[in-house]
Design an enzyme around this catalytic site. Structure first.
Site, PDB file in Angstrom:
ATOM      1  N   ASP A 171       0.796  -1.213   0.000  1.00 50.68           N
ATOM      2  CA  ASP A 171       0.000   0.000   0.000  1.00 50.68           C
ATOM      3  C   ASP A 171       0.832   1.267   0.000  1.00 50.68           C
ATOM      4  O   ASP A 171       0.334   2.342   0.341  1.00 50.68           O
ATOM      5  CB  ASP A 171      -0.932  -0.008   1.198  1.00 50.68           C
ATOM      6  CG  ASP A 171      -2.077   0.950   1.012  1.00 50.68           C
ATOM      7  OD1 ASP A 171      -2.479   1.187  -0.134  1.00 50.68           O
ATOM      8  OD2 ASP A 171      -2.569   1.484   2.020  1.00 50.68           O
ATOM      9  N   ASP A 209      -3.273  -4.817  -5.558  1.00 52.60           N
ATOM     10  CA  ASP A 209      -2.560  -3.538  -5.666  1.00 52.60           C
ATOM     11  C   ASP A 209      -1.049  -3.646  -5.825  1.00 52.60           C
ATOM     12  O   ASP A 209      -0.374  -2.626  -5.973  1.00 52.60           O
ATOM     13  CB  ASP A 209      -2.834  -2.641  -4.462  1.00 52.60           C
ATOM     14  CG  ASP A 209      -4.162  -1.936  -4.568  1.00 52.60           C
ATOM     15  OD1 ASP A 209      -4.828  -2.055  -5.592  1.00 52.60           O
ATOM     16  OD2 ASP A 209      -4.545  -1.248  -3.614  1.00 52.60           O
ATOM     17  N   ASP A 359     -15.449   0.834   4.687  1.00 52.55           N
ATOM     18  CA  ASP A 359     -14.204   1.436   4.212  1.00 52.55           C
ATOM     19  C   ASP A 359     -13.678   2.435   5.243  1.00 52.55           C
ATOM     20  O   ASP A 359     -12.583   2.958   5.097  1.00 52.55           O
ATOM     21  CB  ASP A 359     -14.442   2.180   2.887  1.00 52.55           C
ATOM     22  CG  ASP A 359     -14.889   1.254   1.782  1.00 52.55           C
ATOM     23  OD1 ASP A 359     -14.494   0.074   1.800  1.00 52.55           O
ATOM     24  OD2 ASP A 359     -15.657   1.695   0.902  1.00 52.55           O
TER      25      ASP A 359
END
Length: 379
Positions: A171, A209, A359
């Site tokens: 991340d 990601d 989230d």
């Protein structure tokens, strides 16, 4: 993260949202924030953990803030059935998908039998198979955690969906930062992970990601990461030839298909994997994602057997307005998890992020939020 999805269950959970990245698109995933011990921990905005032994699941990743989703509808919303009863024909050997018996939503359902929202949340969300995340760097423990999931799935005659999420510099230092201390340590952890795969069919969503969000790395660091991902693909296949390994394809609102394919090629997706995954923790419509995935696969080249899987956990109404990524209102469940997509080169629709895990806006990041879950189930 712009693309990360939240897992229904996770071997170590994480939840967290990433800011949008500038450039030729937006981030695609929401990232988890690592939460202590793997098997039952929650990572903010990341996956839910519930792997090794029956225990409570942890949260899953959230969509990335930057993914400024382009509004688009996908066809059937709110858990509508797959496009066709015909199997895609690409996921050979894949049986019905596995639902892990431990997750935050299942815990909530068990504890709230009289809640008026419970029947709908139970039937439309808790009853669906979802991914199991492994976000903790836990050498010595991960093999048993993975084996616990794959053995249970094999006994049930079903196929589990596993998400290893421990790449170093995860991340890019955002909400879901963490991972192994270095690539050598990661390679060893991946060998431990692979040792628990067993011999039955299994789907691996390799490091959400890790490719689409790699621009924060230097050219040398990126090359090293991509080489490690290629090794991971080979390691997983060597441990279990029936494993289907999918590499990070971002999503339709992020990088161009050409750019994403170039990065995937460098990471060995065409030679060490079985295809790509898209839309993890995001909201882009299934139609947009399928079209994007086929463009990426065409640009990637490689054997015709390569396919794509799409996270449809929250994309029933397509993407919200640009800039809205944190538990946006007006969203709905997407197509229910299945390998019978009826779509060319689309191997499966999966729920990588667990619907109802916040989230970070309608509840704390990675936590199961019944109001949000009910909203998605009725959207």
């Amino acid at each position: 993260m712009a693309a990360l999805a939240s897992a229904v269950v996770m071997a170590g959970a994480a939840t967290g949202v990433m800011a949008a990245a500038a450039g030729d698109g937006e981030r695609t995933t929401a990232r988890p924030d690592p939460t202590a011990s793997p098997v039952l921990e929650a990572l903010p905005a990341v996956p839910t953990s519930s792997v090794s032994a029956p225990a409570s699941a942890s949260p899953s990743p959230s969509p990335s803030a930057s993914a400024s989703p382009r509004p688009a509808r996908t066809g059937p919303a709110s858990g509508a059935p797959a496009a066709s009863a015909k199997p895609s024909g690409r996921a050979g050997g894949i049986t019905a998908l596995y639902r892990h018996p431990q997750s935050q939503v299942l815990d909530w359902v068990a504890a709230h039998r009289s809640d008026p929202r419970r029947p709908l949340i139970e039937s439309r969300i808790a009853a669906q198979p979802a991914a199991v995340w492994f976000p903790a760097y836990n050498p010595g423990a991960v093999t048993g955690q993975v084996r616990g999931v794959t053995a249970a799935a094999a006994a049930a005659g079903r196929t589990p969906v596993l998400v290893p999420y421990a790449i170093p510099d995860r991340d890019c230092g955002g909400a879901s930062e963490g991972g192994a201390p270095g690539l050598e340590a990661y390679d060893a952890w991946m060998e431990d992970f692979a040792a628990g795969l067993g011999s039955g069919p299994v789907i691996v969503i390799l490091e959400p990601d890790a490719i689409a969000l790699s621009d924060c790395l230097s050219a040398g660091q990126r090359a090293d990461r991509f080489a490690s991902l290629a090794r991971a693909g080979r390691t997983l296949h060597a441990a279990n030839p029936r494993a289907r390994v999918y590499f990070d394809g971002g999503h339709s609102g992020w990088h161009s298909a050409a750019k994403q394919a170039a990065a995937l090629r460098e990471a060995g997706a065409a030679t060490s994997g079985d295809g790509i995954f898209t839309n993890v923790s995001n909201f882009h419509s299934t139609a947009d994602e399928a079209a994007y995935a086929r463009r990426v696969l065409a640009a990637l080249g490689g054997p015709s057997r390569l396919g794509a899987v799409i996270d449809t956990s929250r994309n029933g109404n397509g993407a919200p307005k640009e800039g809205e990524w944190c538990d946006p209102s007006g969203r709905a469940l997407g197509r229910t998890p299945t390998t019978r997509t009826g779509e060319a080169r689309i191997d499966a629709y999966l729920w990588v992020k667990l619907p109802g895990e916040s989230d970070g806006c309608k509840g704390s990041a990675g936590s199961f939020t019944p109001d949000y879950a009910y909203e998605l189930a009725t959207g």
